[in-house]
Scaffold this motif. Structure first.
Motif, PDB file in Angstrom:
ATOM      1  N   ASP A 139       0.812  -1.228   0.000  1.00  0.00           N
ATOM      2  CA  ASP A 139       0.000   0.000   0.000  1.00  0.00           C
ATOM      3  C   ASP A 139       0.845   1.279   0.000  1.00  0.00           C
ATOM      4  OD1 ASP A 139       0.872   0.202   2.608  1.00  0.00           O
ATOM      5  OD2 ASP A 139      -1.068  -0.242   3.529  1.00  0.00           O
ATOM      6  N   GLN A 140       2.162   1.135   0.113  1.00  0.00           N
ATOM      7  CA  GLN A 140       3.064   2.295   0.024  1.00  0.00           C
ATOM      8  C   GLN A 140       3.559   2.534  -1.407  1.00  0.00           C
ATOM      9  OE1 GLN A 140       5.398   0.446   3.456  1.00  0.00           O
ATOM     10  NE2 GLN A 140       5.876   2.616   3.759  1.00  0.00           N
ATOM     11  N   LEU A 141       3.061   1.754  -2.371  1.00  0.00           N
ATOM     12  CA  LEU A 141       3.586   1.763  -3.738  1.00  0.00           C
ATOM     13  C   LEU A 141       3.691   3.166  -4.335  1.00  0.00           C
ATOM     14  CD1 LEU A 141       2.744  -0.724  -6.594  1.00  0.00           C
ATOM     15  CD2 LEU A 141       2.788   1.717  -7.046  1.00  0.00           C
ATOM     16  N   GLU A 142       2.607   3.943  -4.268  1.00  0.00           N
ATOM     17  CA  GLU A 142       2.612   5.253  -4.943  1.00  0.00           C
ATOM     18  C   GLU A 142       3.683   6.177  -4.368  1.00  0.00           C
ATOM     19  OE1 GLU A 142      -1.597   6.728  -5.872  1.00  0.00           O
ATOM     20  OE2 GLU A 142      -1.940   4.890  -4.724  1.00  0.00           O
ATOM     21  N   SER A 143       3.743   6.227  -3.064  1.00  0.00           N
ATOM     22  CA  SER A 143       4.707   7.118  -2.411  1.00  0.00           C
ATOM     23  C   SER A 143       6.147   6.655  -2.648  1.00  0.00           C
ATOM     24  CB  SER A 143       4.398   7.174  -0.915  1.00  0.00           C
ATOM     25  OG  SER A 143       5.377   7.922  -0.252  1.00  0.00           O
ATOM     26  N   VAL A 144       6.370   5.335  -2.543  1.00  0.00           N
ATOM     27  CA  VAL A 144       7.722   4.791  -2.752  1.00  0.00           C
ATOM     28  C   VAL A 144       8.175   5.033  -4.188  1.00  0.00           C
ATOM     29  CG1 VAL A 144       9.076   2.655  -2.890  1.00  0.00           C
ATOM     30  CG2 VAL A 144       7.601   3.057  -0.914  1.00  0.00           C
ATOM     31  N   ILE A 157       1.441   6.034 -12.144  1.00  0.00           N
ATOM     32  CA  ILE A 157       1.761   5.194 -10.987  1.00  0.00           C
ATOM     33  C   ILE A 157       0.499   4.460 -10.518  1.00  0.00           C
ATOM     34  CG2 ILE A 157       2.665   5.162  -8.631  1.00  0.00           C
ATOM     35  CD1 ILE A 157       4.230   7.749  -9.369  1.00  0.00           C
ATOM     36  N   GLN A 158      -0.632   5.159 -10.553  1.00  0.00           N
ATOM     37  CA  GLN A 158      -1.904   4.528 -10.164  1.00  0.00           C
ATOM     38  C   GLN A 158      -2.276   3.384 -11.111  1.00  0.00           C
ATOM     39  OE1 GLN A 158      -4.392   8.026 -10.126  1.00  0.00           O
ATOM     40  NE2 GLN A 158      -4.103   8.365  -7.924  1.00  0.00           N
ATOM     41  N   ILE A 159      -1.972   3.554 -12.399  1.00  0.00           N
ATOM     42  CA  ILE A 159      -2.240   2.482 -13.375  1.00  0.00           C
ATOM     43  C   ILE A 159      -1.430   1.232 -13.015  1.00  0.00           C
ATOM     44  CG2 ILE A 159      -1.843   1.756 -15.787  1.00  0.00           C
ATOM     45  CD1 ILE A 159      -2.624   4.681 -16.569  1.00  0.00           C
ATOM     46  N   MET A 160      -0.146   1.420 -12.706  1.00  0.00           N
ATOM     47  CA  MET A 160       0.687   0.274 -12.323  1.00  0.00           C
ATOM     48  C   MET A 160       0.134  -0.406 -11.073  1.00  0.00           C
ATOM     49  SD  MET A 160       4.637   1.364 -13.153  1.00  0.00           S
ATOM     50  CE  MET A 160       4.693   2.937 -12.301  1.00  0.00           C
ATOM     51  N   LYS A 161      -0.264   0.403 -10.109  1.00  0.00           N
ATOM     52  CA  LYS A 161      -0.801  -0.168  -8.874  1.00  0.00           C
ATOM     53  C   LYS A 161      -2.076  -0.961  -9.148  1.00  0.00           C
ATOM     54  CE  LYS A 161      -1.949   0.928  -4.090  1.00  0.00           C
ATOM     55  NZ  LYS A 161      -2.274   1.982  -3.106  1.00  0.00           N
ATOM     56  N   ARG A 162      -2.947  -0.415 -10.000  1.00  0.00           N
ATOM     57  CA  ARG A 162      -4.205  -1.109 -10.324  1.00  0.00           C
ATOM     58  C   ARG A 162      -3.940  -2.447 -11.017  1.00  0.00           C
ATOM     59  NH1 ARG A 162      -6.438   2.211 -13.783  1.00  0.00           N
ATOM     60  NH2 ARG A 162      -6.432   0.842 -15.606  1.00  0.00           N
ATOM     61  N   PHE A 163      -3.000  -2.452 -11.957  1.00  0.00           N
ATOM     62  CA  PHE A 163      -2.677  -3.708 -12.644  1.00  0.00           C
ATOM     63  C   PHE A 163      -2.139  -4.751 -11.667  1.00  0.00           C
ATOM     64  CE2 PHE A 163      -3.441  -1.705 -16.637  1.00  0.00           C
ATOM     65  CZ  PHE A 163      -3.604  -2.749 -17.548  1.00  0.00           C
ATOM     66  N   LEU A 164      -1.328  -4.318 -10.696  1.00  0.00           N
ATOM     67  CA  LEU A 164      -0.777  -5.257  -9.717  1.00  0.00           C
ATOM     68  C   LEU A 164      -1.836  -5.709  -8.711  1.00  0.00           C
ATOM     69  CD1 LEU A 164       2.662  -3.502  -9.314  1.00  0.00           C
ATOM     70  CD2 LEU A 164       2.307  -5.788 -10.267  1.00  0.00           C
ATOM     71  N   GLU A 165      -2.853  -4.892  -8.512  1.00  0.00           N
ATOM     72  CA  GLU A 165      -3.979  -5.309  -7.666  1.00  0.00           C
ATOM     73  C   GLU A 165      -4.826  -6.373  -8.363  1.00  0.00           C
ATOM     74  OE1 GLU A 165      -4.768  -1.168  -5.139  1.00  0.00           O
ATOM     75  OE2 GLU A 165      -5.748  -1.480  -7.074  1.00  0.00           O
ATOM     76  N   HIS A 166      -4.793  -6.375  -9.692  1.00  0.00           N
ATOM     77  CA  HIS A 166      -5.566  -7.348 -10.484  1.00  0.00           C
ATOM     78  C   HIS A 166      -4.631  -8.221 -11.318  1.00  0.00           C
ATOM     79  CE1 HIS A 166      -8.350  -3.976  -9.628  1.00  0.00           C
ATOM     80  NE2 HIS A 166      -9.196  -4.967  -9.407  1.00  0.00           N
ATOM     81  N   ALA A 167      -3.511  -8.612 -10.722  1.00  0.00           N
ATOM     82  CA  ALA A 167      -2.511  -9.420 -11.430  1.00  0.00           C
ATOM     83  C   ALA A 167      -3.044 -10.828 -11.674  1.00  0.00           C
ATOM     84  CB  ALA A 167      -1.231  -9.484 -10.605  1.00  0.00           C
ATOM     85  N   PRO A 168      -2.608 -11.469 -12.772  1.00  0.00           N
ATOM     86  CA  PRO A 168      -3.094 -12.817 -13.072  1.00  0.00           C
ATOM     87  C   PRO A 168      -2.608 -13.867 -12.075  1.00  0.00           C
ATOM     88  CG  PRO A 168      -1.396 -12.148 -14.640  1.00  0.00           C
ATOM     89  CD  PRO A 168      -1.714 -10.949 -13.823  1.00  0.00           C
ATOM     90  N   ASN A 169      -1.477 -13.601 -11.399  1.00  0.00           N
ATOM     91  CA  ASN A 169      -0.972 -14.532 -10.380  1.00  0.00           C
ATOM     92  C   ASN A 169       0.106 -13.840  -9.543  1.00  0.00           C
ATOM     93  OD1 ASN A 169       1.634 -14.832 -11.726  1.00  0.00           O
ATOM     94  ND2 ASN A 169       0.522 -16.015 -13.261  1.00  0.00           N
ATOM     95  N   ASP A 170       0.643 -14.570  -8.577  1.00  0.00           N
ATOM     96  CA  ASP A 170       1.633 -14.004  -7.648  1.00  0.00           C
ATOM     97  C   ASP A 170       2.923 -13.574  -8.328  1.00  0.00           C
ATOM     98  OD1 ASP A 170      -0.088 -14.473  -5.606  1.00  0.00           O
ATOM     99  OD2 ASP A 170       1.003 -16.159  -4.723  1.00  0.00           O
ATOM    100  N   SER A 171       3.252 -14.172  -9.481  1.00  0.00           N
ATOM    101  CA  SER A 171       4.550 -13.904 -10.111  1.00  0.00           C
ATOM    102  C   SER A 171       4.588 -12.595 -10.889  1.00  0.00           C
ATOM    103  CB  SER A 171       4.924 -15.051 -11.058  1.00  0.00           C
ATOM    104  OG  SER A 171       4.262 -14.889 -12.306  1.00  0.00           O
ATOM    105  N   ALA A 172       3.427 -12.005 -11.160  1.00  0.00           N
ATOM    106  CA  ALA A 172       3.383 -10.783 -11.977  1.00  0.00           C
ATOM    107  C   ALA A 172       4.109  -9.648 -11.264  1.00  0.00           C
ATOM    108  CB  ALA A 172       1.942 -10.394 -12.258  1.00  0.00           C
ATOM    109  N   SER A 173       4.867  -8.871 -12.042  1.00  0.00           N
ATOM    110  CA  SER A 173       5.616  -7.772 -11.434  1.00  0.00           C
ATOM    111  C   SER A 173       5.957  -6.714 -12.470  1.00  0.00           C
ATOM    112  CB  SER A 173       6.913  -8.280 -10.781  1.00  0.00           C
ATOM    113  OG  SER A 173       7.804  -8.757 -11.770  1.00  0.00           O
TER     114      SER A 173
END
Length: 446
Positions: free
Chosen positions: A216-221, A320-336
């Motif tokens: 949850d610190q993604l945007e700031s970091v 940055i919000q787009i990246m966070k959203r995609f990682l919130e809806h990632a296809p699996n744990d390995s997505a990065s």
């Protein structure tokens, strides 16, 4: 007289065939008609002449890391150089002669015996030739530049006449246009590189770090890191890994060619503005550092999709919000989403000084996912393609060593304004387009 194949030849039906044909990416496997593991230069000459005489499609392979499997071909010939892997160091001149089949692990470990280093990537099984021909980024980039910036000479087997092959030596003075193209123009376009000579750098102890935060610190970091990483001391190169939300970790790794005490000062902005859950620092010999950064998972065959882009200016809040959203809806744990800081020595050369065009970028960004069964492929591939598309307003181009068949205007993405000159080189050295694959550079009459 017909040319015979020489070297270690593996055919369908041989016990070694399945392992021999397999690349790092298991998705959409290829089934060659033959794989020749060349042992010396004459085997490479024979293989190219054989393929031309028989009218066989062929591909050139070194480290098996071609993300889109451009280095293998159905029913054709794979010319594999991985068993030509000698590394010879000239200590007084601080140069290294490297056979094209050597991987980064062997290059790093051999150079370290003499207290020397070559800036390159992190995964040990990557072939040094492929890294170099595409540019070559890693944890020494901001201090020393790209791998290709250290190239002094290349030996290369090229097509000759109607069906022949010959060896040429390429330097800044001899075949200078081909030398320019070898510095970021991508592998497999002009000929078969058999040997590379590099200048290297003395190195001793370095300092490394790892910092981790909650998801949850993604945007700031991200905001803090991108405003710091490309602009801090050139001796410090870092990466930022944004993992799928389910992993609950944002990770920054880095290497500083200097003391731990100075590194503590340099990373303060990252820690003060965003409270991390873990901070690790160590000062250690350079060989321990390159072992630390080697990702074993990156050396094991798997089903994956990767793509990339470059950030020429800081990514705004919306991106940055787009990246966070995609990682919130990632296809699996390995997505990065992985990024590395550029600038420093990388940007000291102009975009047209070498074929590697993206000199002025601040970061290189890679979109990654992997999966375990065939039915998961579609969802994973769509995730990467959609992510790259959504990030396009905030990024530019792609790294040729992260090829992606879904990029329509790939010449501009990989090569920018250098594509025209690369086509001129191709037309001069390979006018018959002998070296061809899905995203190879075409000669002008094609």
């Amino acid at each position: 007289m017909a040319t015979e194949l020489t070297g270690r030849i593996v055919l369908p039906g041989d016990p070694a065939y399945d392992k021999a044909r397999q690349n790092l990416n298991l998705y959409q496997p290829k089934f060659p008609g033959a794989i020749v593991f060349c042992q010396e230069e004459k085997d490479v000459l024979h293989a190219l002449a054989f393929a031309r005489e028989k009218g066989l499609p062929f591909r050139v392979r070194v480290g098996r890391h071609s993300y889109q499997n451009f280095s293998v071909v159905d029913n054709g010939l794979v010319i594999d150089l991985s068993e030509m892997n000698d590394v010879t160091v000239n200590v007084p001149t601080k140069t290294a002669k490297v056979s094209a089949g050597a991987d980064l692990g062997k290059v790093y470990n051999t150079l370290w015996k003499y207290g020397l280093a070559l800036p390159a990537g992190t995964e040990f099984s990557v072939g040094v030739a492929g890294v170099t021909l595409g540019g070559g980024i890693g944890y020494l980039s901001r201090l020393f530049g790209l791998t290709c910036d250290h190239l002094l000479k290349v030996k290369m087997v090229v097509a000759k006449g109607e069906k022949g092959a010959e060896i040429i030596e390429v330097t800044r003075e001899q075949h200078s246009d081909v030398f320019w193209a070898c510095c970021g123009g991508g592998g497999g376009n002009f000929g078969i590189v058999t040997e590379l000579t590099f200048r290297t750098h003395p190195i001793d102890n370095v300092s490394v770090f790892k910092i981790e935060w909650e998801f949850d610190q993604l945007e700031s970091v991200y905001e803090t890191w991108q405003g710091w990483a490309p602009f801090t001391d050139d001796k410090l190169t870092s990466t930022l890994e944004l993992h799928a939300k389910s992993q609950n970790v944002i990770r920054c790794l880095g290497q500083f060619v200097g003391s731990k005490k100075r590194l503590i000062e340099l990373i303060k902005p990252l820690i003060h503005e965003n409270k991390p859950k873990k901070v690790q620092l160590a000062s250690l010999p350079f060989n321990k550092a390159f072992n630390y950064f080697n990702d074993p998972a990156g050396n094991k065959p798997s089903f994956f999709k990767r793509s990339g882009s470059f950030g020429y200016k800081p990514i705004p809040k919306r991106g940055i919000q787009i990246m966070k959203r995609f990682l919130e809806h990632a296809p699996n744990d390995s997505a990065s989403i992985w990024q590395q800081s550029l600038g420093g020595a990388v940007s000291e050369k102009l975009p047209k000084d070498t074929a590697f065009y993206h000199r002025e970028a601040l970061i290189a960004q890679e979109y990654n996912t992997s999966w375990t069964s065939e039915e998961e492929a579609r969802e994973n591939i769509q995730w990467v393609v959609a992510l790259r598309k959504q990030m396009r307003p905030y990024t530019d181009g792609d790294y040729v060593n992260w090829p992606d068949l879904s990029i329509r205007d790939w010449p501009k993405a990989y090569y920018g304004e250098n594509f025209h000159r690369l086509r001129e080189v191709k037309t001069a050295v390979d006018p018959k387009n002998v070296f061809t694959f899905q995203q190879s550079i075409p000669p002008f009459h094609e």
